[in-house]
Design an enzyme around this catalytic site. Structure first.
Site, PDB file in Angstrom:
ATOM      1  CB  CYS A  11      -1.093   0.002   1.151  1.00 37.56           C
ATOM      2  SG  CYS A  11      -0.296   0.345   2.520  1.00 37.56           S
ATOM      3  CB  CYS A  85       0.732   1.142  -4.205  1.00 38.52           C
ATOM      4  SG  CYS A  85       0.927  -0.434  -5.029  1.00 38.52           S
ATOM      5  CB  CYS A  89       2.481  -1.897  -7.638  1.00 41.95           C
ATOM      6  SG  CYS A  89       1.754  -1.291  -6.088  1.00 41.95           S
TER       7      CYS A  89
END
Length: 136
Positions: A11, A85, A89
């Site tokens: 996250c 995120c 990512c």
């Protein structure tokens, strides 16, 4: 795949959702899964309300610290679970990706974080049914 599957929870701040998910998976998997968590912009410390919500169910996440998501950790993980995120990512071929849409516990009261905690537990329980783990 490694001897035991590895799961990376990601996250933004690695202070709430991903830490609670990692705590649940460690607790429920009984050592049968390698558990990692990271954030695209890690906070300085864990969300104290998330820590309290997990403490209520007997899971202590205070030994964890927010960590920066790095290429090596993501590449070494079998399953990557993102929680808001976005494009931060990394994507690697052959990895399993899940995106869990969960409210961010930042700035929320304990009652709201309990609901997020319980939603994460349900998702982790489902994930465990899908992983090649040997718990017994």
């Amino acid at each position: 795949m490694n001897a035991k599957p590895s799961v990376l929870f990601v996250c933004v701040h690695n202070a709430g959702r991903s830490q609670m998910a990692a705590g649940w998976l460690r607790h429920l998997a009984g050592g049968s899964v390698e558990v990692r968590s990271a954030g695209s912009e890690p906070a300085a410390q864990l969300n104290p309300v998330a820590v309290e919500a997990m403490r209520e169910v007997g899971i202590d996440i205070t030994a964890s610290t927010p960590r920066k998501l790095d290429h090596a950790t993501a590449e070494a993980s079998d399953v990557l679970i993102t929680m808001g995120c976005g494009d931060a990512c990394p994507v690697f071929p052959g990895k399993r990706y899940l995106d869990w849409q969960l409210d961010d516990p930042a700035g929320r009261d304990l009652a709201a974080v309990r609901q997020i905690r319980d939603a994460i537990k349900a998702r982790v329980e489902q994930l465990l049914t899908e992983l090649p783990v040997h718990t017994g």
